[in-house]
Design a protein around this motif. Structure first.
Motif, PDB file in Angstrom:
ATOM      1  N   SER A   7       7.220   1.232  -7.490  1.00 21.75           N
ATOM      2  CA  SER A   7       7.667   2.188  -6.485  1.00 21.75           C
ATOM      3  C   SER A   7       6.536   3.141  -6.079  1.00 21.75           C
ATOM      4  CB  SER A   7       8.866   2.990  -6.997  1.00 21.75           C
ATOM      5  OG  SER A   7       8.517   3.683  -8.176  1.00 21.75           O
ATOM      6  N   ALA A   8       5.623   3.446  -6.992  1.00 23.98           N
ATOM      7  CA  ALA A   8       4.473   4.304  -6.695  1.00 23.98           C
ATOM      8  C   ALA A   8       3.233   3.696  -7.343  1.00 23.98           C
ATOM      9  CB  ALA A   8       4.720   5.715  -7.200  1.00 23.98           C
ATOM     10  N   PRO A   9       2.699   2.593  -6.788  1.00 21.62           N
ATOM     11  CA  PRO A   9       1.557   1.923  -7.427  1.00 21.62           C
ATOM     12  C   PRO A   9       0.283   2.754  -7.374  1.00 21.62           C
ATOM     13  CG  PRO A   9       1.968   1.004  -5.262  1.00 21.62           C
ATOM     14  CD  PRO A   9       3.084   1.980  -5.532  1.00 21.62           C
ATOM     15  N   THR A  10      -0.513   2.640  -8.429  1.00 20.78           N
ATOM     16  CA  THR A  10      -1.803   3.342  -8.444  1.00 20.78           C
ATOM     17  C   THR A  10      -2.797   2.639  -7.510  1.00 20.78           C
ATOM     18  OG1 THR A  10      -2.452   2.076 -10.388  1.00 20.78           O
ATOM     19  CG2 THR A  10      -1.516   4.247 -10.773  1.00 20.78           C
ATOM     20  N   THR A  11      -2.659   1.324  -7.366  1.00 19.73           N
ATOM     21  CA  THR A  11      -3.484   0.555  -6.434  1.00 19.73           C
ATOM     22  C   THR A  11      -2.551  -0.271  -5.555  1.00 19.73           C
ATOM     23  OG1 THR A  11      -5.214   0.406  -8.116  1.00 19.73           O
ATOM     24  CG2 THR A  11      -5.393  -1.072  -6.232  1.00 19.73           C
ATOM     25  N   PRO A  12      -2.145   0.244  -4.404  1.00 14.49           N
ATOM     26  CA  PRO A  12      -1.249  -0.518  -3.532  1.00 14.49           C
ATOM     27  C   PRO A  12      -1.895  -1.846  -3.123  1.00 14.49           C
ATOM     28  CG  PRO A  12      -1.446   1.753  -2.788  1.00 14.49           C
ATOM     29  CD  PRO A  12      -2.468   1.546  -3.861  1.00 14.49           C
ATOM     30  N   THR A  13      -1.108  -2.900  -3.134  1.00  9.84           N
ATOM     31  CA  THR A  13      -1.620  -4.234  -2.821  1.00  9.84           C
ATOM     32  C   THR A  13      -0.700  -4.924  -1.832  1.00  9.84           C
ATOM     33  OG1 THR A  13      -2.496  -4.386  -5.057  1.00  9.84           O
ATOM     34  CG2 THR A  13      -2.322  -6.437  -3.831  1.00  9.84           C
ATOM     35  N   ASN A  14      -1.288  -5.458  -0.761  1.00  6.50           N
ATOM     36  CA  ASN A  14      -0.562  -6.245   0.217  1.00  6.50           C
ATOM     37  C   ASN A  14      -1.590  -7.148   0.886  1.00  6.50           C
ATOM     38  OD1 ASN A  14       1.160  -7.311   2.093  1.00  6.50           O
ATOM     39  ND2 ASN A  14       1.641  -5.386   3.112  1.00  6.50           N
ATOM     40  N   ALA A  15      -1.771  -8.352   0.337  1.00  9.37           N
ATOM     41  CA  ALA A  15      -2.836  -9.238   0.812  1.00  9.37           C
ATOM     42  C   ALA A  15      -2.357 -10.678   0.908  1.00  9.37           C
ATOM     43  CB  ALA A  15      -4.036  -9.170  -0.123  1.00  9.37           C
ATOM     44  N   THR A  16      -2.901 -11.398   1.873  1.00 10.85           N
ATOM     45  CA  THR A  16      -2.611 -12.818   2.067  1.00 10.85           C
ATOM     46  C   THR A  16      -3.883 -13.607   1.797  1.00 10.85           C
ATOM     47  OG1 THR A  16      -0.942 -12.316   3.732  1.00 10.85           O
ATOM     48  CG2 THR A  16      -1.837 -14.549   3.725  1.00 10.85           C
TER      49      THR A  16
END
Length: 98
Positions: A7-16
């Motif tokens: 819910s509150a990531p230290t390193t947000p990740t959203n990759a393809t």
């Protein structure tokens, strides 16, 4: 595709990750390939795109089959501060058929 589930990531990740490739193997066990290992980061809206060309030859080292390969790659696109320029790859793989 990779993304974080916190819910509150230290390193947000959203990759393809996309890995297109074309290979051709000759009757005398040479393989020629063109590959890429593209990544798109949806958060920073940036691509990482290397393009690689390689050649491999299947031989025997004693009784063990070995695939020897060498290639060269170039970063077509990369994020600010990311990799750039040319890269080289040399490898040997032992092959253990069933």
């Amino acid at each position: 595709h990779i993304w974080d589930l916190e819910s509150a990531p230290t390193t947000p990740t959203n990759a393809t990750f996309i890995q297109p490739f074309v290979s051709y193997t000759t009757p005398n066990a040479w393989t020629f390939s063109v590959t890429s290992e593209m990544t798109y980061d949806w958060l920073s809206e940036q691509w990482s795109i290397p393009v690689n060309v390689s050649a491999a030859k299947l031989t025997r080292l004693g009784k063990v089959p070995v695939s020897w390969s060498a290639g060269i790659g170039h970063w077509v696109e990369s994020p600010v501060g990311g990799p750039e320029g040319v890269r080289f790859r040399i490898q040997a793989q032992l092959v253990f058929p069933r």
